[in-house]
Design an enzyme around this catalytic site. Structure first.
Site, PDB file in Angstrom:
ATOM      1  N   TYR A   1       0.845  -1.196   0.000  1.00 54.02           N
ATOM      2  CA  TYR A   1       0.000   0.000   0.000  1.00 54.02           C
ATOM      3  C   TYR A   1       0.873   1.235   0.000  1.00 54.02           C
ATOM      4  O   TYR A   1       1.827   1.322   0.777  1.00 54.02           O
ATOM      5  CB  TYR A   1      -0.923   0.029   1.229  1.00 54.02           C
TER       6      TYR A   1
ATOM      7  N   GLU B   1      -0.515   4.824  -0.608  1.00 53.56           N
ATOM      8  CA  GLU B   1      -1.294   6.049  -0.861  1.00 53.56           C
ATOM      9  C   GLU B   1      -0.399   7.267  -0.682  1.00 53.56           C
ATOM     10  O   GLU B   1       0.401   7.320   0.254  1.00 53.56           O
ATOM     11  CB  GLU B   1      -2.485   6.122   0.096  1.00 53.56           C
TER      12      GLU B   1
ATOM     13  N   ASP C   1      -5.971  13.816 -25.295  1.00 51.56           N
ATOM     14  CA  ASP C   1      -6.037  12.418 -24.868  1.00 51.56           C
ATOM     15  C   ASP C   1      -5.386  11.588 -25.975  1.00 51.56           C
ATOM     16  O   ASP C   1      -6.022  11.227 -26.958  1.00 51.56           O
ATOM     17  CB  ASP C   1      -7.505  12.041 -24.656  1.00 51.56           C
TER      18      ASP C   1
ATOM     19  N   THR D   1      -2.861   6.155 -22.383  1.00 48.04           N
ATOM     20  CA  THR D   1      -2.805   4.805 -21.816  1.00 48.04           C
ATOM     21  C   THR D   1      -1.367   4.329 -22.011  1.00 48.04           C
ATOM     22  O   THR D   1      -0.667   4.797 -22.910  1.00 48.04           O
ATOM     23  CB  THR D   1      -3.737   3.820 -22.544  1.00 48.04           C
TER      24      THR D   1
ATOM     25  N   LYS E   1      -1.350   0.720 -25.143  1.00 50.80           N
ATOM     26  CA  LYS E   1      -1.686   0.677 -26.571  1.00 50.80           C
ATOM     27  C   LYS E   1      -0.383   0.794 -27.367  1.00 50.80           C
ATOM     28  O   LYS E   1       0.461  -0.082 -27.237  1.00 50.80           O
ATOM     29  CB  LYS E   1      -2.728   1.747 -26.884  1.00 50.80           C
TER      30      LYS E   1
ATOM     31  N   ARG F   1      -1.194  -2.452 -18.711  1.00 57.91           N
ATOM     32  CA  ARG F   1      -2.465  -1.729 -18.759  1.00 57.91           C
ATOM     33  C   ARG F   1      -2.445  -0.616 -17.728  1.00 57.91           C
ATOM     34  O   ARG F   1      -2.181  -0.865 -16.551  1.00 57.91           O
ATOM     35  CB  ARG F   1      -3.642  -2.648 -18.435  1.00 57.91           C
TER      36      ARG F   1
HETATM   37  C1  LIG Z   1      -8.437   3.548 -24.874  1.00 55.41           C
HETATM   38  C2  LIG Z   1      -8.820   4.966 -24.664  1.00 55.41           C
HETATM   39  C3  LIG Z   1      -9.076   5.482 -23.379  1.00 55.41           C
HETATM   40  C4  LIG Z   1      -9.284   4.634 -22.161  1.00 55.41           C
HETATM   41  O1  LIG Z   1      -8.387   3.732 -21.803  1.00 55.41           O
HETATM   42  P1  LIG Z   1      -8.755   2.571 -20.755  1.00 55.41           P
HETATM   43  O2  LIG Z   1      -7.420   2.224 -20.213  1.00 55.41           O
HETATM   44  O3  LIG Z   1      -9.449   1.515 -21.511  1.00 55.41           O
HETATM   45  O4  LIG Z   1      -9.633   3.186 -19.700  1.00 55.41           O
HETATM   46  C5  LIG Z   1      -9.291   6.845 -23.239  1.00 55.41           C
HETATM   47  N1  LIG Z   1      -9.284   7.641 -24.305  1.00 55.41           N
HETATM   48  C6  LIG Z   1      -9.093   7.190 -25.541  1.00 55.41           C
HETATM   49  C7  LIG Z   1      -9.116   8.160 -26.677  1.00 55.41           C
HETATM   50  C8  LIG Z   1      -8.866   5.835 -25.777  1.00 55.41           C
HETATM   51  O5  LIG Z   1      -8.711   5.384 -27.018  1.00 55.41           O
END
Ligand SMILES: *Cc1c(COP(=O)(O)O)cnc(C)c1O
Length: 424
Positions: free
Chosen positions: A51, A53, A197, A223, A226, A232
């Site tokens: 933990y 935090e 994003d 993320t 990807k 993840r």
């Molecule tokens: C994949 C994605 C997310 C979210 O990612 P998670 O890890 O699945 O919550 C947010 N924004 C965009 C544009 C994405 O393609």
């Protein structure tokens, strides 16, 4: 995995089944990738027991001196990789990263501008069932009908009309480079902050093969699983002046204890992305997507925007007489895994939309290049043109298996190659 096999054979069997699936099929879902063995090892460590935090040096629990090292490494490497003034590496996912930025930048009910889900945006950009759409007053921009590119005239006019506090750029199903500077100009004109994003294309930005949002955005989220090819999870990058608000919005704002084993995996991922080899990888991801797009176009498949600049392709399956669902099923029976997707101005419902989305990040990690893309593209067109020809689908399934047998996937530090005939 001997402990797992002995103690929980049912779960072990599911993991082995998944291993065989990953080895023996072509992962062409645009948001997926294979992490390195080192990333997987970091995520499998006893750091999961701790933990922590708070933040390095300022924890609410004792005994954090070693996990502090892991988190500091992740933070320093993320800042170096992206040239960011501040990095928060704790978000459990991309969605969590976005919610934390909203908490830091907005009050409930504030107007926000984001890309429409049906034109390629994400659930967290204001979809009505998502917390973002419930808490904030989201308005959606989209793409132009003629060329399916982002309609900046619409972005500007919606911005002038709704006076958003925040503009969200970035998408999940947009096959072109996003010119972040144009969003920044509009945000400045109306006094909005800008969140980019880059969940999908963060790895391309890290490698310097995509327009870099860091110089123009107030906040950048991504993320790590990807194109970045890590575990993840999510990250937030921002200017130093937003550091306090962002850190507070992640913890205690939206999360409790950070996942220290995953943060360790993120540290490994950022280190890997700083290597020259990663730049080559990212460029190959794009080259592969372009080759695949050319094969699709010659095969008569209509592509949204007519091609791609990045790691993904969005195709209109109805242009070849199928739907998103029937095309996905035909390809899965050949061992090619993709997802159905709505396309801009889709006339079909989301459960069975017109589109199919392809990506090259995972295949490129396996070491596949332009030659392999030509073969795969040809098989895909053949399968889509004759989805009821069982003999043809079986022949392609065999070819896919054979190709997979030549390209290993990294598992827990070992490159595993499927044994021909052993996997079905
Ligand atoms: C994949 C994605 C997310 C979210 O990612 P998670 O890890 O699945 O919550 C947010 N924004 C965009 C544009 C994405 O393609």
């Amino acid at each position: 995995m001997n402990y797992l096999k002995q103690q929980d054979p049912k779960l072990w069997a599911a993991v082995v089944g998944e291993l065989q699936r990953q080895l023996d099929r072509l992962a062409m879902i645009a948001s997926e990738n294979y992490t390195s063995g080192a990333v997987m090892q970091a995520c499998g460590t006893l750091l999961t027991n701790k933990y922590a935090e708070g933040y390095p040096g300022k924890r609410y629990y004792g005994g954090c001196e070693f996990v502090d090292v892991a988190e500091d490494l992740a933070i320093q490497r993320a800042k170096e990789l992206f040239g960011a003034e501040h990095a928060n590496v704790q978000p459990h996912s991309g969605a969590q990263a976005n919610m934390a930025v909203y908490l830091a930048a907005l009050k409930p009910g504030d107007p926000v501008l984001g890309m429409s889900l049906t034109h390629g945006g994400h659930l967290t950009h204001g979809m009505h069932l998502n917390l973002s759409g419930i808490l904030y007053d989201f308005h959606n921009y989209g793409v132009r009908c003629e060329d399916q590119r982002i309609d900046f005239d619409e972005v500007a006019s919606l911005a002038r009309k709704h006076k958003p506090k925040l503009i969200v750029a970035g998408a999940s199903a947009y096959p072109r480079e996003i010119p972040h500077g144009r969003f920044a100009e509009i945000a400045e004109e109306v006094g909005a902050k800008l969140l980019v994003d880059m969940a999908h294309y963060g790895g391309l930005v890290a490698a310097g093969v995509h327009d870099d949002p860091l110089p123009v955005a107030d906040y950048v989220t991504a993320t790590t699983h990807k194109t970045l090819r890590g575990p993840r999870g999510g990250i937030i990058l921002c200017k130093a002046k937003y550091r306090k608000d962002v850190d507070r919005a992640v913890f205690p704002g939206t999360q409790g204890g950070p996942l220290m084993h995953v943060i360790a995996g993120k540290a490994v991922c950022f280190r890997e992305a700083l290597e020259p080899d990663y730049k080559k990888y990212a460029q190959q991801v794009i080259d592969n997507a372009k080759v695949l797009a050319d094969v699709f176009l010659s095969g008569g498949l209509r592509l949204i925007t007519g091609g791609t600049d990045n790691h993904l392709i969005l195709a209109d399956a109805t242009s070849i007489g199928l739907t998103g669902m029937s095309a996905t099923a035909a390809l899965e029976s050949c061992g090619v895994t993709i997802n159905k997707n709505v396309i801009p101005f889709d006339t079909r419902k989301p459960v069975d939309p017109s589109g199919i989305r392809f990506g090259t990040p995972a295949l490129t990690t396996r070491g596949m290049g332009c030659d392999e893309m030509r073969s795969i593209g040809t098989w895909i067109i053949e399968a889509l043109k004759s989805p009821d020809d069982e003999a043809l689908l079986q022949r392609i399934r065999g070819q896919v298996s054979e190709l997979c047998g030549q390209f290993p996937i990294p598992v827990n530090g070992v490159d595993i190659v499927p044994i021909q005939g052993a996997l079905q």
